[in-house]
Structure formats: structure tokens, C-alpha cells
Design a protein around this motif. Structure first.
Motif, PDB file in Angstrom:
ATOM      1  N   MET A 187       1.442  12.954 -12.297  1.00 56.41           N
ATOM      2  CA  MET A 187       2.394  12.484 -11.294  1.00 56.41           C
ATOM      3  C   MET A 187       3.538  13.477 -11.177  1.00 56.41           C
ATOM      4  SD  MET A 187       4.404   8.829 -11.160  1.00 56.41           S
ATOM      5  CE  MET A 187       2.861   7.960 -10.983  1.00 56.41           C
ATOM      6  N   SER A 188       3.932  13.828  -9.982  1.00 60.53           N
ATOM      7  CA  SER A 188       4.993  14.811  -9.784  1.00 60.53           C
ATOM      8  C   SER A 188       6.342  14.261 -10.194  1.00 60.53           C
ATOM      9  CB  SER A 188       5.025  15.239  -8.317  1.00 60.53           C
ATOM     10  OG  SER A 188       5.317  14.128  -7.498  1.00 60.53           O
ATOM     11  N   ARG A 189       7.252  15.178 -10.509  1.00 59.67           N
ATOM     12  CA  ARG A 189       8.590  14.783 -10.944  1.00 59.67           C
ATOM     13  C   ARG A 189       9.307  14.079  -9.801  1.00 59.67           C
ATOM     14  NH1 ARG A 189      11.770  16.380 -15.143  1.00 59.67           N
ATOM     15  NH2 ARG A 189      14.030  16.198 -14.868  1.00 59.67           N
ATOM     16  N   GLY A 190       9.883  12.904 -10.103  1.00 55.89           N
ATOM     17  CA  GLY A 190      10.609  12.160  -9.087  1.00 55.89           C
ATOM     18  C   GLY A 190       9.731  11.214  -8.304  1.00 55.89           C
ATOM     19  N   ALA A 191       8.401  11.219  -8.536  1.00 53.36           N
ATOM     20  CA  ALA A 191       7.513  10.310  -7.829  1.00 53.36           C
ATOM     21  C   ALA A 191       7.769   8.877  -8.262  1.00 53.36           C
ATOM     22  CB  ALA A 191       6.063  10.688  -8.100  1.00 53.36           C
ATOM     23  N   VAL A 192       7.591   7.964  -7.346  1.00 54.58           N
ATOM     24  CA  VAL A 192       7.813   6.554  -7.625  1.00 54.58           C
ATOM     25  C   VAL A 192       6.559   5.955  -8.237  1.00 54.58           C
ATOM     26  CG1 VAL A 192       8.346   4.318  -6.605  1.00 54.58           C
ATOM     27  CG2 VAL A 192       9.451   6.377  -5.725  1.00 54.58           C
ATOM     28  N   THR A 193       6.728   5.257  -9.348  1.00 52.40           N
ATOM     29  CA  THR A 193       5.599   4.607 -10.001  1.00 52.40           C
ATOM     30  C   THR A 193       5.193   3.381  -9.202  1.00 52.40           C
ATOM     31  OG1 THR A 193       6.401   5.316 -12.165  1.00 52.40           O
ATOM     32  CG2 THR A 193       4.791   3.522 -12.109  1.00 52.40           C
ATOM     33  N   PRO A 194       3.910   3.266  -8.799  1.00 52.47           N
ATOM     34  CA  PRO A 194       3.495   2.109  -8.008  1.00 52.47           C
ATOM     35  C   PRO A 194       3.616   0.826  -8.829  1.00 52.47           C
ATOM     36  CG  PRO A 194       1.585   3.373  -8.758  1.00 52.47           C
ATOM     37  CD  PRO A 194       2.798   4.180  -9.091  1.00 52.47           C
ATOM     38  N   PRO A 195       3.967  -0.299  -8.190  1.00 54.99           N
ATOM     39  CA  PRO A 195       4.097  -1.555  -8.924  1.00 54.99           C
ATOM     40  C   PRO A 195       2.746  -2.011  -9.451  1.00 54.99           C
ATOM     41  CG  PRO A 195       4.186  -1.941  -6.552  1.00 54.99           C
ATOM     42  CD  PRO A 195       4.222  -0.458  -6.751  1.00 54.99           C
ATOM     43  N   PRO A 196       2.726  -2.738 -10.570  1.00 51.01           N
ATOM     44  CA  PRO A 196       1.464  -3.230 -11.109  1.00 51.01           C
ATOM     45  C   PRO A 196       0.858  -4.267 -10.179  1.00 51.01           C
ATOM     46  CG  PRO A 196       3.321  -4.211 -12.276  1.00 51.01           C
ATOM     47  CD  PRO A 196       3.884  -3.142 -11.386  1.00 51.01           C
ATOM     48  N   PRO A 197      -0.465  -4.399 -10.184  1.00 48.42           N
ATOM     49  CA  PRO A 197      -1.105  -5.378  -9.310  1.00 48.42           C
ATOM     50  C   PRO A 197      -0.695  -6.798  -9.666  1.00 48.42           C
ATOM     51  CG  PRO A 197      -2.666  -4.523 -10.931  1.00 48.42           C
ATOM     52  CD  PRO A 197      -1.440  -3.688 -11.037  1.00 48.42           C
ATOM     53  N   HIS A 198      -0.618  -7.655  -8.670  1.00 53.44           N
ATOM     54  CA  HIS A 198      -0.242  -9.051  -8.880  1.00 53.44           C
ATOM     55  C   HIS A 198      -1.340  -9.751  -9.688  1.00 53.44           C
ATOM     56  CE1 HIS A 198       1.013 -13.149  -8.207  1.00 53.44           C
ATOM     57  NE2 HIS A 198       2.084 -12.737  -7.535  1.00 53.44           N
ATOM     58  N   PRO A 199      -0.999 -10.305 -10.852  1.00 50.06           N
ATOM     59  CA  PRO A 199      -2.025 -10.957 -11.677  1.00 50.06           C
ATOM     60  C   PRO A 199      -2.386 -12.339 -11.143  1.00 50.06           C
ATOM     61  CG  PRO A 199       0.115 -11.215 -12.711  1.00 50.06           C
ATOM     62  CD  PRO A 199       0.329 -10.365 -11.479  1.00 50.06           C
ATOM     63  N   GLY A 200      -3.464 -12.891 -11.674  1.00 49.75           N
ATOM     64  CA  GLY A 200      -3.864 -14.234 -11.306  1.00 49.75           C
ATOM     65  C   GLY A 200      -2.983 -15.277 -11.975  1.00 49.75           C
ATOM     66  N   PRO A 201      -3.278 -16.564 -11.770  1.00 48.17           N
ATOM     67  CA  PRO A 201      -2.461 -17.645 -12.347  1.00 48.17           C
ATOM     68  C   PRO A 201      -2.337 -17.565 -13.862  1.00 48.17           C
ATOM     69  CG  PRO A 201      -3.949 -18.509 -10.679  1.00 48.17           C
ATOM     70  CD  PRO A 201      -4.339 -17.091 -10.902  1.00 48.17           C
ATOM     71  N   CYS A 202      -3.429 -17.212 -14.545  1.00 49.12           N
ATOM     72  CA  CYS A 202      -3.378 -17.093 -16.006  1.00 49.12           C
ATOM     73  C   CYS A 202      -2.699 -15.800 -16.428  1.00 49.12           C
ATOM     74  CB  CYS A 202      -4.786 -17.156 -16.589  1.00 49.12           C
ATOM     75  SG  CYS A 202      -5.579 -18.774 -16.432  1.00 49.12           S
ATOM     76  N   GLY A 203      -2.998 -14.719 -15.719  1.00 51.93           N
ATOM     77  CA  GLY A 203      -2.449 -13.421 -16.079  1.00 51.93           C
ATOM     78  C   GLY A 203      -0.939 -13.376 -16.003  1.00 51.93           C
ATOM     79  N   ARG A 204      -0.362 -14.071 -15.031  1.00 55.07           N
ATOM     80  CA  ARG A 204       1.100 -14.024 -14.892  1.00 55.07           C
ATOM     81  C   ARG A 204       1.780 -14.736 -16.058  1.00 55.07           C
ATOM     82  NH1 ARG A 204       3.090 -18.392 -10.437  1.00 55.07           N
ATOM     83  NH2 ARG A 204       1.777 -20.137 -11.068  1.00 55.07           N
TER      84      ARG A 204
END
Length: 325
Positions: A1-18
């Protein structure tokens, strides 16, 4: 990843995962470190009294003690998530693992309800533990609940006053280790109990506090921005890293010195096997001394695993020693 790049948000988990993310189950290795240190202290106490039988450990009650501490830690995790969100410490620029409220995965009202349910659930374990361990366990339990709530709640919460590491050291060190021994000995409030508990409590408290040190070292930039005055923000990066090294080395120095002395607070010879985990400790110290930001997230898990491995090695070495005598 290049310097200063924005880290993508993690995927939305399911009902149990959250909810798995909200409970932060991997952090329960901290509870395991304390309870196993308490088991080792119990075995050590019995050997000092001339027993040495591994049957002194009631594994059923040891599990109940772990469950009680683990549920209290889960409550503290939920309270921490809620408190940091309310105070603006968990934003989109968070460097650590995602927090469920700030990510929009769980509503604040749902976390509040989960906190209430968790604290009520804690009574299932707290009541029999108090009956078994006596008045001392009751007092330690009350202090533990107050500490869990006060950690990030209120206008003068412990974490925001730079007292987080001190609170964690006391609760997971002397508090949890002594509580474990009291449950195992059915509430014996004797001088020999405190003597046998002292050094294992220092060891457990040091390892568990080191986990928080890594966490707060990683979050120095965002905590400064949010006005969260942790001990790390007060000390700065260099001294926080030095504090971590001291916390990791302390258990090894205590073990190397006291496992060979016949003093009132000495450690049984079985503790020497814990020195075998030193290479892991060296890796952890190197990582924390050279990394910053999100790259410290893996060091969190390594530090937690190190403490558990250290205390587990001591416990089972002392247990095996008793069986061979």
C-alpha cells in the motif's frame, strides 16, 4: 500500500460476527494468564506446607473462576467500547481493531443493554465464588466491578487520567491471582497465602498490563487528537516502549532469581520452565520497539499469548512436579 493511502474499512460482519467483535474474545487470554498464575500460586502454597500434591487444584472451581473473570472482562470491553464512543476517542481514523459502535455495526443502546445483561450474568459465577472463597472474594469482586465501570465511564475515568495500566495491573495481578487462591483454599486468609500469591500476582499483572501498553502506544496519535490522556500520551513513544520492555522482562527476572531461593516469597522450581518462553518475549519486545501504528496490532495478540504461555507453563510444570514426587 502506498504511503498516505487510506485503509479500506473492514467488511460488515453478520449478526454473530458483530457481537464476536464487540465481546473481543481474543482478549480473554488476559483472564487466562491471571487464573493460571493463581493456580500456580496454589500449587506453590501447598508445596511450602509440605504437601505438593497436584490434587490441591480443583479444576472445576478453577474453570468457574476463569468464567467469572472472563465475563467481567467482557463487561469491561463493552463499557470501554461505549465510553470511548461517547467521548469521541473511537473515530474513523482508529488504528486498532474495529469498534462496533463507531463502525455502525451495533447501536449504542444495544451495547448498553448488553452491558446490563453481562453484569447480571456475572452473578451466576460471582455468587458461588463468594460462597466458596469467602469475604475476601466478595471484596475483590466488588472492586473488580467498580474498576470495570470506572475504566472509561464518567468525567474522570481511569483510562483518561493515565491510570489504565495501574488499574489493569491491580485487577488482573493481585486481585485476580489472590481471588483464585482464595477460591482454591476455601477462603484461607493467612499470611502464607499472601506470601505465596505476591510474586505470581506481580508476574500476571505485569504481563496483562503490557497488553494495554501496546494498545496505548499504537493509539498515541489518535488519543492525543481526542484528548485522551493515557499514560502513553503522557510519557511519549520512547518511554512507553521502554516501559513495555521492563514489564516483559520483570517476570523473567523474578522467576530466574526467586525460583532458586528458599525465601518466604520464593517461587517453586517448576516456575523455571516458564523461562523457556523467553524467545517469544524477545520477539515481542523487538516488535514493540520497532513498530508503530497498525503494525502493532499483531503485537497485541503476541503479548497476550506470551503471558498465557508463561503462566500455563509454570502451572503444568508445578502440577507435573507434584505428580512425580
Amino acid at each position: 500500500m502506498s504511503r498516505g493511502a487510506v485503509t479500506p474499512p473492514p467488511p460488515h460482519p453478520g449478526p454473530c460476527g458483530r457481537w464476536v467483535a464487540a465481546l473481543r474474545l481474543p482478549t480473554l487470554m488476559a483472564s487466562a494468564t491471571s487464573i493460571l498464575s493463581g493456580a500456580a500460586a496454589t500449587l506453590q502454597l501447598d508445596r511450602r506446607r509440605g504437601g505438593g500434591s497436584p490434587e490441591i487444584i480443583d479444576w472445576g472451581w478453577l474453570f468457574v473462576t476463569f468464567a467469572g473473570l472472563a465475563v467481567l472482562q467482557i463487561a469491561a470491553n463493552l463499557i470501554n467500547d461505549y465510553g470511548d464512543f461517547k467521548k469521541g476517542a473511537d473515530g474513523k481514523d482508529r488504528l486498532g481493531p474495529p469498534r462496533v459502535i463507531s463502525m455502525g455495526w451495533i447501536k449504542p443502546s444495544e451495547i448498553r443493554r448488553a452491558i446490563d445483561i453481562t453484569l447480571y450474568f456475572e452473578l451466576i459465577f460471582a455468587i458461588p465464588l463468594c460462597v466458596r472463597g469467602g469475604f475476601g472474594v466478595l471484596i475483590l469482586g466488588i472492586i473488580g466491578v467498580i474498576g470495570a465501570i470506572w475504566y472509561t465511564s464518567g468525567t474522570r475515568s481511569l483510562a483518561y487520567l493515565g491510570l489504565g495500566e495501574v488499574a489493569v495491573f491491580l485487577l488482573f495481578g493481585p486481585g485476580a491471582v489472590l481471588g483464585t487462591v482464595l477460591v482454591q483454599t476455601k477462603g484461607e486468609m493467612l499470611v502464607s497465602v499472601f506470601q505465596s500469591t505476591l510474586v505470581p500476582a506481580l508476574i500476571a499483572g505485569s504481563f496483562v498490563s503490557a497488553i494495554l501498553v501496546v494498545n496505548n502506544l499504537r493509539d498515541i496519535p489518535t488519543d492525543l487528537k481526542a484528548g485522551k490522556a493515557t499514560l502513553a500520551t503522557r510519557l511519549g513513544t520512547m518511554w512507553t516502549r521502554r516501559m513495555y520492555v521492563v514489564m516483559i522482562l520483570l517476570p523473567y527476572l523474578l522467576t530466574a532469581k526467586l525460583s532458586s531461593l528458599q525465601k518466604k516469597c520464593y517461587l517453586g522450581i517448576g516456575w523455571r520452565f516458564s523461562l523457556l518462553t523467553l524467545p517469544i518475549g524477545c520477539v515481542a519486545m523487538w516488535q514493540v520497539s520497532t513498530r508503530s501504528g497498525r503494525s502493532l496490532n499483531s503485537s497485541l495478540g503476541l503479548t497476550a499469548a506470551l503471558g498465557t504461555a508463561f503462566s500455563a507453563t509454570a502451572t503444568f510444570a508445578l502440577y507435573a512436579q507434584g505428580r512425580s514426587d
